[in-house]
Scaffold this motif. Structure first.
Motif, PDB file in Angstrom:
ATOM      1  N   TYR A  50      33.117  43.867 101.321  1.00 43.05           N
ATOM      2  CA  TYR A  50      32.059  43.554 102.288  1.00 43.05           C
ATOM      3  C   TYR A  50      32.193  42.113 102.782  1.00 43.05           C
ATOM      4  N   VAL A  51      32.438  41.189 101.845  1.00 44.54           N
ATOM      5  CA  VAL A  51      32.598  39.778 102.212  1.00 44.54           C
ATOM      6  C   VAL A  51      33.780  39.610 103.167  1.00 44.54           C
ATOM      7  N   GLN A  52      34.897  40.269 102.868  1.00 40.52           N
ATOM      8  CA  GLN A  52      36.082  40.178 103.731  1.00 40.52           C
ATOM      9  C   GLN A  52      35.818  40.782 105.111  1.00 40.52           C
ATOM     10  N   THR A  53      35.081  41.891 105.136  1.00 43.04           N
ATOM     11  CA  THR A  53      34.775  42.549 106.411  1.00 43.04           C
ATOM     12  C   THR A  53      33.908  41.664 107.295  1.00 43.04           C
ATOM     13  N   MET A  54      32.970  40.958 106.695  1.00 42.98           N
ATOM     14  CA  MET A  54      32.072  40.092 107.469  1.00 42.98           C
ATOM     15  C   MET A  54      32.802  38.868 107.995  1.00 42.98           C
ATOM     16  N   GLY A  55      33.881  38.465 107.325  1.00 42.02           N
ATOM     17  CA  GLY A  55      34.687  37.342 107.800  1.00 42.02           C
ATOM     18  C   GLY A  55      33.882  36.068 107.918  1.00 42.02           C
ATOM     19  N   ASP A  56      33.873  35.500 109.173  1.00 33.79           N
ATOM     20  CA  ASP A  56      33.171  34.233 109.401  1.00 33.79           C
ATOM     21  C   ASP A  56      31.743  34.445 109.883  1.00 33.79           C
ATOM     22  N   ALA A  57      31.238  35.676 109.749  1.00 35.21           N
ATOM     23  CA  ALA A  57      29.887  35.946 110.233  1.00 35.21           C
ATOM     24  C   ALA A  57      28.873  35.096 109.469  1.00 35.21           C
ATOM     25  N   ASP A  58      27.742  34.859 110.136  1.00 34.51           N
ATOM     26  CA  ASP A  58      26.704  34.000 109.560  1.00 34.51           C
ATOM     27  C   ASP A  58      25.879  34.820 108.559  1.00 34.51           C
ATOM     28  N   PHE A  59      26.378  34.929 107.322  1.00 40.57           N
ATOM     29  CA  PHE A  59      25.656  35.674 106.301  1.00 40.57           C
ATOM     30  C   PHE A  59      25.935  35.015 104.952  1.00 40.57           C
ATOM     31  N   SER A  60      25.098  35.356 103.979  1.00 33.90           N
ATOM     32  CA  SER A  60      25.264  34.809 102.639  1.00 33.90           C
ATOM     33  C   SER A  60      24.991  35.925 101.642  1.00 33.90           C
ATOM     34  N   LEU A  61      25.964  36.212 100.778  1.00 35.77           N
ATOM     35  CA  LEU A  61      25.771  37.240  99.763  1.00 35.77           C
ATOM     36  C   LEU A  61      24.669  36.813  98.790  1.00 35.77           C
ATOM     37  N   GLU A  62      24.589  35.527  98.531  1.00 33.21           N
ATOM     38  CA  GLU A  62      23.527  35.030  97.649  1.00 33.21           C
ATOM     39  C   GLU A  62      22.151  35.275  98.268  1.00 33.21           C
ATOM     40  N   GLN A  63      22.035  35.020  99.581  1.00 32.01           N
ATOM     41  CA  GLN A  63      20.779  35.290 100.274  1.00 32.01           C
ATOM     42  C   GLN A  63      20.440  36.778 100.194  1.00 32.01           C
ATOM     43  N   GLU A  64      21.451  37.625 100.327  1.00 36.53           N
ATOM     44  CA  GLU A  64      21.263  39.079 100.247  1.00 36.53           C
ATOM     45  C   GLU A  64      20.702  39.475  98.878  1.00 36.53           C
ATOM     46  N   PHE A  65      21.289  38.903  97.816  1.00 42.91           N
ATOM     47  CA  PHE A  65      20.859  39.258  96.461  1.00 42.91           C
ATOM     48  C   PHE A  65      19.511  38.642  96.099  1.00 42.91           C
ATOM     49  N   MET A  66      19.312  37.375  96.448  1.00 45.31           N
ATOM     50  CA  MET A  66      18.154  36.631  95.965  1.00 45.31           C
ATOM     51  C   MET A  66      16.916  36.765  96.854  1.00 45.31           C
ATOM     52  N   SER A  67      17.112  37.296  98.056  1.00 47.76           N
ATOM     53  CA  SER A  67      15.963  37.385  98.959  1.00 47.76           C
ATOM     54  C   SER A  67      15.807  38.794  99.517  1.00 47.76           C
ATOM     55  N   THR A  68      16.786  39.248 100.285  1.00 49.75           N
ATOM     56  CA  THR A  68      16.648  40.519 100.996  1.00 49.75           C
ATOM     57  C   THR A  68      16.388  41.691 100.049  1.00 49.75           C
ATOM     58  N   GLU A  69      17.204  41.827  99.006  1.00 49.35           N
ATOM     59  CA  GLU A  69      17.078  42.974  98.100  1.00 49.35           C
ATOM     60  C   GLU A  69      16.667  42.562  96.682  1.00 49.35           C
ATOM     61  N   HIS A  70      16.150  41.361  96.527  1.00 48.96           N
ATOM     62  CA  HIS A  70      15.835  40.867  95.179  1.00 48.96           C
ATOM     63  C   HIS A  70      14.779  41.720  94.492  1.00 48.96           C
ATOM     64  N   GLN A  71      13.777  42.128  95.258  1.00 50.05           N
ATOM     65  CA  GLN A  71      12.702  42.928  94.665  1.00 50.05           C
ATOM     66  C   GLN A  71      13.234  44.260  94.129  1.00 50.05           C
ATOM     67  N   HIS A  72      14.061  44.938  94.951  1.00 49.50           N
ATOM     68  CA  HIS A  72      14.618  46.213  94.507  1.00 49.50           C
ATOM     69  C   HIS A  72      15.500  46.027  93.274  1.00 49.50           C
ATOM     70  N   LEU A  73      16.276  44.971  93.261  1.00 49.07           N
ATOM     71  CA  LEU A  73      17.158  44.716  92.115  1.00 49.07           C
ATOM     72  C   LEU A  73      16.343  44.440  90.858  1.00 49.07           C
ATOM     73  N   ALA A  74      15.308  43.615  91.001  1.00 47.55           N
ATOM     74  CA  ALA A  74      14.484  43.262  89.841  1.00 47.55           C
ATOM     75  C   ALA A  74      13.765  44.488  89.290  1.00 47.55           C
TER      76      ALA A  74
END
Length: 739
Positions: free
Chosen positions: A697-721
């Motif tokens: 996924y990281v390789q596919t996104m390339g230089d796109a403006d995204f953060s895997l940490e933001q994805e884990f800690m904010s976007t889907e953090h509740q579901h993960l917890a």
């Protein structure tokens, strides 16, 4: 074009009615320039002293307690004088700062001492009269005399163009005189069009209320469509909202013009045509990379260092692949049709090709970028009359959608291009046997006389000048300033009569996914014209574009629409989407359920409601709805995607994984599916399978403006917890994905 920050500040002071400060600042600037040779004209110093004296007199009367009923009018006149003088001083500064502009200013004034209106008009009338008399001359003397006359007149018009372009602020009387010249039926339209272009370019360089008035009056009064369209482009692109604060007649004129339905329509069409100009590079890439290769392969020609050469027929290839030639011809025909379709829709299909043909000395003169095409122009008359393929040349320039600038390029380079073509093709052209057909398709004579076509050609001339002219950097480029090129954002065009046209422009931009530009146009619509359709369009544009309005959100726009029309379905759907985007899933679900009461089988509403249910803990209800949708629409990828995520969140990992395998089995899978399958593996505790998917996924996104940490800690953090994934495990996964 360079800017003088001090003079820009004086403009601002004047428009803010800070008269005393503006006079002080301008006087200080002029006094600071006095020691520099030629920097200040005596005339400007005298006007500055008169301004200072008049301001002092007004202030003294006020200080003595006199009640002057004319004080406001006097102050307004003084502010206007400050603005005009500042503009003249600014123009002088630009000339001295640019060797090119300085030469442009000096040449016509050194060539001719008398630039009075009477002298200018007399020279133009004499040319027309002499041409008429030339018809009485014998044939053997007429051609040489005609060539001499056109050569001399072309030089005179070049000098007049440069004189107008570098002129100072005009008086009302001078403007009236030029209006009379341009509208005179006794003068040549070609000359009048060139004058209009010079006035336009001069007003773009430094706004002048009187030059602006000339353009408006020519547009209003001219019967020659060529003149009307040049004038329309001129006043629409030079309208200055800041200057209009001191010159209210500017806004009054725009408002008056916009009451006319034809003007309203032409302004909207022109705004869309300007957008096509800005797409010229994108269209060029499409033509060069996708269209021309098919055309060249189907034509059996190849480009070599010596020019175009024919490709020899391969008889063996014809035997082995008899269908290849037919397929190649089919692709070529499709590409030609595609290019013609682009041209009909408004694309500038010739910019890419002709941009390489603007290096002839002809294009060193600014005026030649704007002079209407005429065969007697001294730069092309010899080629036009003496070409080995005169018939071909004349036919293709007549039939094609070429702007004047490109026609001159075509004629100037025609013999050179002819010499680089295959001999048998040259023979056909010279003998008149080759059919002339521009690749962009033929445009009928009637179509070429339509206002929209004329305007498009004028805009392409203008665009080429600002993109390709060697000294383009010395001019204020309207295509580089949003306030000009996107003139429907200009406050002066916030006219109630233009509301429908502004919405049409907004829809045009939204259709092309120009969300930010559409939002700016729609936001400029007069408040009294706000209604349900506008609020829905504003909300939609805000959802997709970048909105800098801190007081209005997409949801606010849709709510405004619903206050007017309570059951408007589009407004409700827009509100539901905007609430979902802002993570207000409970209210979004309420709106979706209201929509489903009226349309229980609406797929998009069911999907929206199902996703909201997932976020508010109603997974079973969501699954029930999604199973039904998937059964009814088994090939709907969007439904499959939502169902797979719902199965993931409800712990049905194996079922979810089967769907993800199907979604990822295509050539270019959606990155979101890669990410969601990684989550599915992770939650199923298949860590060794999750890690490579996150890396993918990281390789596919390339230089796109995204953060895997933001994805884990904010976007889907509740579901993960909720599913037992701790922050420590998240950190471990981040480290593994980065490894």
């Amino acid at each position: 074009m360079k800017k003088n920050e001090t003079l820009e500040k004086i403009f601002q002071l004047a428009t803010e009615a800070r008269l005393g400060e503006a006079i002080d600042a301008l006087e200080n600037y002029l006094l600071g320039q006095v020691g520099q040779r030629g920097a200040v004209r005596q005339q400007d110093l005298e006007q500055m002293n008169a301004l200072r004296d008049d301001y002092r007199l007004m202030a003294e009367y006020w200080q003595r307690g006199y009640d002057d009923p004319q004080r406001e009018k006097v102050a307004q006149r003084l502010l206007r004088r400050v603005w005009v003088l500042t503009a003249n001083v600014y123009g002088r500064w630009l000339l001295l700062d640019s060797p090119f502009l300085k030469a442009l200013h000096q040449r016509p004034r050194s060539q001719r001492a008398d630039w009075s209106i009477a002298s200018v008009r007399s020279a133009m009338e004499t040319f027309v009269a002499d041409l008429a008399l030339l018809e009485l001359e014998p044939e053997h003397t007429r051609q040489q005399k005609s060539a001499n006359m056109y050569k001399e007149h072309a030089e005179q018009m070049r000098d007049l163009f440069d004189y107008i372009l570098t002129s100072r602020q005009w008086s009302e009387g001078l403007a009236d005189a030029f209006i009379s010249i341009v509208l005179s039926p006794t003068l040549a339209s070609i000359d009048q069009q060139l004058i209009v272009s010079a006035v336009m370019l001069s007003a773009m360089q430094m706004f002048c209320p009187q030059k602006f008035r000339v353009l408006c009056e020519v547009y209003r009064q001219a019967t020659d469509e060529q003149l009307r369209q040049r004038a329309l482009i001129g006043w629409a692109l030079t309208a200055d909202a800041q200057a209009a604060q001191l010159f209210p007649e500017v806004e009054q004129t725009v408002a008056s013009l916009c009451t006319d339905e034809r003007t309203q329509q032409e302004l909207a069409e022109m705004q869309m045509q300007l957008f096509y100009c800005l797409q010229a590079d994108q269209d060029r890439n499409t033509i060069q990379n996708e269209i021309l290769p098919d055309i060249m392969s189907g034509s059996k020609l190849k480009v070599t260092g010596k020019g175009l050469e024919e490709i020899d027929d391969d008889q063996l290839d014809d035997i082995l692949h008899p269908e290849a030639e037919e397929l190649s011809m089919e692709r070529m025909e499709q590409s030609v049709r595609r290019m013609a379709d682009m041209q009909r829709q408004g694309a500038d299909v010739y910019f890419g090709g002709f941009s390489q043909m603007k290096r002839f000395p002809f294009f060193n003169e600014a005026s030649n970028w704007f002079v209407p095409f005429y065969p007697q122009h001294p730069a092309i008359s010899a080629t036009w009359n003496g070409s080995r393929a005169s018939r071909f040349l004349k036919t293709i320039t007549r039939m094609g959608a070429f702007c004047d600038s490109d026609k001159y390029s075509f004629v100037l380079g025609f013999n050179m291009v002819l010499d680089r073509m295959p001999k048998n093709v040259i023979h056909l052209i010279e003998e008149g046997e080759a059919m002339a057909m521009p690749m962009g398709g033929e445009v009928s004579t009637d179509d070429q006389q339509q206002p929209a076509f004329i305007r498009r050609m004028c805009l392409q001339n203008l665009y080429r000048f600002f993109r390709l002219f060697s000294a383009r950097g010395e001019f204020r480029n309207p295509f580089a300033e949003e306030a000009h090129v996107l003139f429907f954002c200009n406050e002066l065009f916030r006219q109630p009569e233009l509301a429908q046209q502004a919405m049409a422009v907004g829809r045009f931009l939204m259709k092309r996914r120009q969300w930010t530009e559409a939002l700016k146009v729609l936001s400029n619509i007069a408040p009294e014209k706000h209604g349900v359709p506008l609020y829905i369009m504003l909300g939609t544009a805000m959802q997709h574009g970048m909105s800098n309005n801190p007081f209005l959100s997409p949801a606010d726009c849709f709510r405004q629409a619903l206050l007017i029309e309570h059951d408007n379905e589009r407004a409700k759907a827009g509100l539901a989407r905007s609430l979902f985007a802002s993570h207000d899933y409970e209210e979004a679900l309420e709106i979706y359920e209201q929509l489903l009461e009226g349309k229980p089988d609406h797929g998009a509403y069911q999907q929206g409601a199902a996703v909201c249910m997932l976020h508010v803990g109603r997974e079973d209800d969501a699954l029930k709805m999604l199973y039904k949708l998937n059964y009814l629409h088994p090939d709907d990828v969007a439904v499959s995607r939502v169902l797979a995520w719902a199965l993931t969140l409800t712990g049905k990992y194996d079922q979810a994984d089967k769907i993800y395998e199907q979604l990822l089995g295509v050539e270019n899978p959606d990155p979101q599916d890669i990410l969601n399958q990684a989550y599915c593996h992770w939650l199923a505790r298949r860590i060794s399978q999750a890690i490579p998917q996150f890396r993918r996924y990281v390789q596919t996104m390339g230089d796109a403006d995204f953060s895997l940490e933001q994805e884990f800690m904010s976007t889907e953090h509740q579901h993960l917890a909720q599913r037992g994934i701790t922050d420590t495990e998240i950190r471990l996964m981040l480290d593994a994905a980065r490894a």
